[in-house]
Design a protein around this motif. Structure first.
Motif, PDB file in Angstrom:
ATOM      1  N   GLY B  56      56.285 -84.882 -72.019  1.00 52.27           N
ATOM      2  CA  GLY B  56      55.733 -85.033 -70.687  1.00 52.27           C
ATOM      3  C   GLY B  56      54.443 -85.848 -70.613  1.00 52.27           C
ATOM      4  O   GLY B  56      53.671 -85.719 -69.682  1.00 52.27           O
ATOM      5  N   GLN B  57      54.237 -86.705 -71.611  1.00 51.10           N
ATOM      6  CA  GLN B  57      53.054 -87.568 -71.591  1.00 51.10           C
ATOM      7  C   GLN B  57      53.525 -89.003 -71.448  1.00 51.10           C
ATOM      8  O   GLN B  57      54.677 -89.308 -71.750  1.00 51.10           O
ATOM      9  CB  GLN B  57      52.274 -87.427 -72.907  1.00 51.10           C
ATOM     10  CG  GLN B  57      51.641 -86.075 -73.095  1.00 51.10           C
ATOM     11  CD  GLN B  57      50.389 -85.926 -72.263  1.00 51.10           C
ATOM     12  OE1 GLN B  57      49.601 -86.851 -72.145  1.00 51.10           O
ATOM     13  NE2 GLN B  57      50.191 -84.750 -71.695  1.00 51.10           N
ATOM     14  N   VAL B  58      52.621 -89.891 -71.003  1.00 55.78           N
ATOM     15  CA  VAL B  58      53.045 -91.281 -70.894  1.00 55.78           C
ATOM     16  C   VAL B  58      52.066 -92.178 -71.648  1.00 55.78           C
ATOM     17  O   VAL B  58      50.876 -91.888 -71.709  1.00 55.78           O
ATOM     18  CB  VAL B  58      53.177 -91.731 -69.422  1.00 55.78           C
ATOM     19  CG1 VAL B  58      51.837 -91.720 -68.725  1.00 55.78           C
ATOM     20  CG2 VAL B  58      53.828 -93.087 -69.325  1.00 55.78           C
ATOM     21  N   SER B  59      52.593 -93.211 -72.273  1.00 55.41           N
ATOM     22  CA  SER B  59      51.754 -94.192 -72.960  1.00 55.41           C
ATOM     23  C   SER B  59      51.855 -95.513 -72.218  1.00 55.41           C
ATOM     24  O   SER B  59      52.938 -96.074 -72.101  1.00 55.41           O
ATOM     25  CB  SER B  59      52.222 -94.362 -74.405  1.00 55.41           C
ATOM     26  OG  SER B  59      51.629 -95.509 -74.967  1.00 55.41           O
ATOM     27  N   LEU B  60      50.727 -96.004 -71.703  1.00 56.05           N
ATOM     28  CA  LEU B  60      50.725 -97.285 -70.990  1.00 56.05           C
ATOM     29  C   LEU B  60      50.296 -98.427 -71.903  1.00 56.05           C
ATOM     30  O   LEU B  60      50.011 -99.517 -71.449  1.00 56.05           O
ATOM     31  CB  LEU B  60      49.810 -97.221 -69.759  1.00 56.05           C
ATOM     32  CG  LEU B  60      50.265 -96.295 -68.634  1.00 56.05           C
ATOM     33  CD1 LEU B  60      49.281 -96.335 -67.481  1.00 56.05           C
ATOM     34  CD2 LEU B  60      51.651 -96.676 -68.145  1.00 56.05           C
ATOM     35  N   GLY B  61      50.241 -98.142 -73.203  1.00 54.42           N
ATOM     36  CA  GLY B  61      49.878 -99.202 -74.145  1.00 54.42           C
ATOM     37  C   GLY B  61      50.836 -99.239 -75.309  1.00 54.42           C
ATOM     38  O   GLY B  61      50.486 -99.630 -76.410  1.00 54.42           O
ATOM     39  N   HIS B  62      52.075 -98.812 -75.035  1.00 54.11           N
ATOM     40  CA  HIS B  62      52.999 -98.649 -76.152  1.00 54.11           C
ATOM     41  C   HIS B  62      53.368 -99.964 -76.806  1.00 54.11           C
ATOM     42  O   HIS B  62      53.688-100.002 -77.994  1.00 54.11           O
ATOM     43  CB  HIS B  62      54.250 -97.915 -75.687  1.00 54.11           C
ATOM     44  CG  HIS B  62      54.722 -96.919 -76.690  1.00 54.11           C
ATOM     45  ND1 HIS B  62      53.921 -95.891 -77.133  1.00 54.11           N
ATOM     46  CD2 HIS B  62      55.867 -96.827 -77.395  1.00 54.11           C
ATOM     47  CE1 HIS B  62      54.575 -95.194 -78.040  1.00 54.11           C
ATOM     48  NE2 HIS B  62      55.754 -95.745 -78.225  1.00 54.11           N
ATOM     49  N   ALA B  63      53.317-101.048 -76.040  1.00 49.54           N
ATOM     50  CA  ALA B  63      53.610-102.352 -76.627  1.00 49.54           C
ATOM     51  C   ALA B  63      52.612-102.683 -77.738  1.00 49.54           C
ATOM     52  O   ALA B  63      52.903-103.497 -78.609  1.00 49.54           O
ATOM     53  CB  ALA B  63      53.583-103.432 -75.556  1.00 49.54           C
ATOM     54  N   GLY B  64      51.442-102.041 -77.708  1.00 43.97           N
ATOM     55  CA  GLY B  64      50.470-102.233 -78.780  1.00 43.97           C
ATOM     56  C   GLY B  64      51.078-101.889 -80.132  1.00 43.97           C
ATOM     57  O   GLY B  64      50.921-102.628 -81.109  1.00 43.97           O
TER      58      GLY B  64
END
Lengths: 296, 314, 389
Positions: B56-64
């Motif tokens: 239930g968490q989101v990563s907005l920098g996963h492309a890193g």
């Protein structure tokens, strides 16, 4: 370097930082108002800034006088803000914060996509409001337009403050932000309050866009980076605190300018994001955050 | 849901069948390429789904992390003389390590601070990749040495179709096992209610952290695959827009559904190929689709369709 | 039926639909297919959009005049948005699906370098419209390009500086692909001209204020000139900030701003700025004897009439690429990719908008420094700098 030159240099960096920082501050302020009213982190905030600049450019190019064009741009941005709330955020009522974040990201991509069809993909400028002859102060220079940006930001903060503290409607917004259920129980139309908040945010963003376009130019895609930077400013000041947002934005602008001036310009764009991480690691409440970090 | 036809086995079966059968209808190498790109993106999406759907968490920098994996196989062989496959592992280890370091303090906070933290972190990675041109080739990108196994260079869409397909099936198998494991159940409990999970004796922060680390490793391996497949990589791979694209894949397909992540990846990868006629409108359409899906199909495509079918059946 | 099984069916149907939709209708086999993947949208769209318009404009024109070798030209253009990964997919599509015989563009260096191996493997000639010298150095058998390299722009600027006796400079470069690549090339050749770089600053592609960096440059003791490698809106803001800070030494921009919009955006601050650019920008001012004059004047008229927008050198690169290819096809007498490649390499005395092109097996660009003109902005328009000795 002698003292005078050092001082001139310092002032020059400060002017640069305050001008850019004022814009970050307004974006951060817009974030905060929506966040307080609805818990939504609005990633489309930067698009309001873009709309302010681009619509003014397009309308004034059609021969409408600049003040009228600017007014129209603000009105249009408000319309988009209200539509964003009524058509995208409200129907998703009860969705998790992640879903709401993604909706606003979708909205920002959509607005940008429409803008590049309606307008174009070129950069545009607006004439400065009071000419281009810079003022010289202790060896440093500042453009009249920078004073417009700083003054405009200051005026917005003062007007907002008066609105929140002096008017019934403003107090209702604050009440709804503090406790939505309680506000509803005492008869406040929280739905209207949220729509109002989106409208106010959009107006602030649009005004920022209009004020700064004569300095920074504008195009359909200036919104993304501004949204991220403004957001960082808001985090720095403490999410949910309007005054913190303004201070955070200004501080971010200043740190960027001094960083680029005294250290290195290579990682200037990274400063905002390092700050986000530092704030999260050290003090998640930011400089002037609310009591509680958790918002259940 | 137990037995031979458990959800887990069906999902795997579908994936294996897709990977095995699709080439029968492919008229040219171009289709292999697009499909391989789908499998690669799907791997990253399946990983991100562990974080988003289970924890239930989101990563907005996963492309890193994707970028870390990609540049590991670009820099390692060219500058340090390491074998490509070792660099894939090194990249994955580095990504996992970074995720652990970044996630540990942030995930102790309640709420969605990970989204904000990863956003900043993702942009920073992209910035480093752009700025350190001596190592990374700068914004113009850098070429990547081909993967070589036993002195045989592996390249071309067909080879990569099978490699990426196999890795995806394996990754999906792991994710599905995790879903049914005690840890997976703990994660899902946590998704439903953190407080209840904590009361039930689950170390919430630790489970979230491991979900994040795992998601980073998936993205890193996907990044390595893309770099080796393309033989060329630019910092945009690690950029904010790519992060958003990965998140959109997971939510479009359906959070919590492994098959959903694959469908989401397939949609967002093939869309630009289908919309070449409407190039002008591509961005507006993409934004509109994301918004509409989130508003009206909040479960995502696969779970949403499953529910609709279940309703019509009963 | 179990729930998941229905899912399978649905998915299979969806995939089948997609495969159908992807199938591109093959047009008449007799047509000569020219492919392109350009950055019509995205951050490099101000390069890609004029290229796109130019290719459409001239292919239509050639077809209206009867085509090439009696066959019609068919143009297949995809928009990669500047994303190299997408560009590579489109390159595969051009080769495998569209079966083009030759490709013009590649707008950005990144997209070009990502696509090059595909065309090398498929043995399809590829004329890139991107700047960096890496595209043709080392030479790839099937890869050519039309724009001047960024190294040549540096050399042209340094030549001019030397002629004016200016040897101590400051540099402020964009951190985008263009700025960074040119910055690197400039540092490589700056020593050859006895010029030293006193201050070396940079700015982000979307920065809105460069006064801190320019203040540092301004304060460098003995500064005689400033060079600004960059494209997009960055140089316009640098130019405005330059004026605001009251820096009086000469400012040099790069060929990356060689379009009228730079002068419009920078406004009066652009006065006296110098930059190296192709003859196209000063088409009407060229002396009548100049061999390039008829070509650039005709292109400028045609482009501005068709689009209503001022001509830029970027569209000119596409013009040059297209006509180098068409002349090669005419000389080859066939649309066989390998024969076209050989003839492109034999291009000599081709008069384009960028200069006079003489290619060879070791030179897949074929331009020398004389292709660049040093321009100065006067009264809001480009003027040619006559040699200052």
């Amino acid at each position: 370097m002698d003292g005078f030159a050092t001082m001139a240099e310092f002032l020059q960096f400060a002017f640069s930082g305050l001008t850019v920082g004022a814009v970050y501050a307004l974006v951060a302020l817009g974030f905060t108002i929506i966040y307080n009213a609805s818990d939504v982190v609005n990633f489309a905030q930067g698009e309001f800034v873009m709309l302010g600049g681009m619509v003014t450019v397009a309308v004034s190019a059609a021969g409408i006088p600049l003040p009228l064009a600017a007014l129209f741009a603000v009105a249009l941005a408000v319309g988009v803000g209200v539509a964003l709330h009524r058509l995208a955020i409200e129907p998703a009522h009860g969705a998790s914060p992640v879903v709401l974040i993604i909706i606003t990201i979708g909205a920002s991509i959509f607005i940008r996509g429409v803008a590049q069809i309606v307008f174009d993909r070129q950069f545009h400028k607006l004439p400065s409001f009071s000419g281009d002859a810079p003022f010289v102060l202790f060896g440093a220079t500042i453009l009249p337009q920078s004073l417009w940006v700083m003054g405009g930001a200051g005026a917005i903060v003062v007007v907002l403050h008066a609105f929140f503290e002096r008017t019934i409607l403003g107090k209702a917004v604050l009440a709804a932000a503090a406790n939505r259920l309680a506000a509803r129980l005492v008869g406040i139309d929280t739905r209207l309050i949220m729509t109002l908040s989106f409208g106010i945010s959009a107006a602030i963003g649009a005004v920022a866009g209009i004020l700064v376009t004569p300095i920074t130019l504008t195009s359909y895609n200036v919104g993304t980076l501004l949204a991220l930077k403004g957001f960082a400013g808001g985090m720095l000041g403490g999410m949910g605190n309007p005054l913190g947002a303004v201070l955070g934005g200004l501080l971010l602008g200043l740190v960027e300018a001094f960083g680029a001036g005294y250290l290195s310009s290579t990682y200037k764009d990274g400063i905002a994001f390092v700050m986000i991480l530092v704030v999260l690691f050290v003090s998640p409440r930011g400089l002037l955050g609310r009591r509680s970090v958790e918002r259940v | 849901m137990r037995g031979i036809f458990s959800k887990r086995r069906m999902t795997l079966l579908v994936l294996v069948a897709l990977v095995a059968v699709l080439p029968l209808v492919f008229p040219s190498g171009y289709y292999y390429r697009v499909a391989a790109l789908v499998w690669i993106s799907a791997l990253a999406a399946v990983g991100l789904n562990i974080l988003m759907g289970y924890a239930g968490q989101v990563s907005l920098g996963h492309a890193g992390f994707f970028g870390v994996g990609a540049y590991a196989v670009a820099i390692g062989p060219a500058r340090l003389g390491l074998a490509s496959w070792i660099c894939i592992l090194l990249g994955a280890a580095a990504s996992g390590g970074i995720a652990w370091l970044v996630g540990r303090p942030i995930l102790r906070l309640k709420g969605h601070y990970l989204a904000i933290g990863t956003l900043g972190f993702g942009v920073l990675i992209a910035l480093v990749l752009t700025s350190e041109a001596k190592w990374t080739g700068g914004p113009d990108g850098t070429s990547v040495a081909r993967l070589a196994v036993a002195n045989m260079r592996i390249s071309g869409p067909t080879a990569w179709y099978w490699i990426s397909g196999f890795v995806l099936v394996f990754g999906a198998w792991l994710a599905l096992n995790l879903e049914d494991s005690p840890a997976g159940r703990a994660l899902r409990a946590l998704h439903d209610s953190e407080i209840a999970a904590a009361l039930g004796g689950i170390d919430v922060a630790r489970h979230k952290l491991w979900a994040f680390v795992l998601a980073a490793v998936y993205a890193s391996i996907a990044g390595s695959e893309l770099a080796l497949f393309d033989g060329f990589i630019t910092p945009d791979t690690a950029g904010f827009l790519h992060s958003i694209e990965l998140v959109a894949m997971v939510v479009l397909g359906g959070m919590g559904s492994v098959l959903g992540s694959v469908v989401g990846a397939a949609l967002l990868t093939t869309l630009p190929q289908l919309l070449t006629v409407f190039v002008e409108y591509e961005q507006a359409l993409l934004g509109l689709i994301i918004m509409l899906a989130m508003i009206f199909l909040r479960l995502g495509i696969v779970p949403g369709v499953q529910r609709m079918l279940a309703r019509s059946a009963s | 039926m179990t729930k998941p099984f229905r899912g399978v069916m649905l998915l299979t149907i969806a995939v089948a639909c997609m495969a159908l939709a992807m199938a591109v209708s093959n047009a008449l086999a007799q047509d000569i297919k020219i492919g392109a993947s350009l950055s019509v949208t995205g951050p490099a769209s101000f390069l890609g959009a004029p290229e796109d318009k130019t290719l459409h404009l001239y292919v239509d024109k050639i077809n209206a005049e009867g085509g090439v070798l009696g066959k019609k030209l068919q143009l297949v253009i995809y928009d990669d948005g500047g994303d190299p990964n997408k560009a590579r997919t489109f390159a595969t599509r051009l080769v495998e699906e569209d079966k083009v015989v030759v490709v013009v563009g590649g707008t950005t260096t990144g997209a070009t370098l990502a696509m090059a191996p595909i065309f090398e493997d498929a043995q399809i000639p590829f004329v890139s419209l991107a700047g960096a010298v890496e595209i043709i150095d080392p030479v790839r058998k099937y890869v050519f390009k039309t724009p001047h390299t960024d190294r040549m722009a540096c050399e042209k600027i340094f030549e001019d500086l030397k002629a004016r006796g200016l040897t101590k400079i400051g540099m402020i470069s964009g951190t985008d692909a263009f700025g960074k690549s040119m910055h690197e090339q400039c540092l490589k050749v700056v020593g050859n001209y006895g010029i030293t770089v006193l201050a070396d600053e940079s700015y982000g592609a979307q920065d809105s204020d460069m006064t801190p960096q320019l203040t540092n440059i301004k304060n460098a003791a003995g500064l005689q000139a400033v060079v600004n490698p960059g494209f997009g809106q960055g140089p316009a803001i640098v130019t405005r900030n330059y004026k605001q800070l009251g820096i009086t030494v000469p400012l040099y921009e790069s060929h990356g701003v060689a379009s009228k919009s730079y002068i419009d955006l920078a406004g009066p601050a652009a006065e006296a700025v110098r930059l190296p650019a192709a003859a196209l920008l000063v088409a009407d001012q060229l002396p009548d004897g100049d061999p390039q004059k008829p070509v650039v004047v005709a292109y400028k008229r045609a482009y501005e009439k068709a689009t209503g927008q001022p001509v830029s050198t970027f569209g000119g690169h596409a013009y040059d690429g297209l006509f180098i290819v068409i002349e090669a096809i005419r000389r080859a007498g066939t649309a066989d990719p390998k024969r076209i490649r050989d003839e492109i390499e034999r291009t000599t005395g081709f008069i384009g908008t960028g200069g006079i092109v003489n290619m060879s097996p070791s030179d897949h660009l074929g331009l020398n420094l004389s292709a660049f003109r040093m321009l100065e902005i006067k009264n809001g328009d480009w003027t040619m700098v006559t040699a200052t000795h």
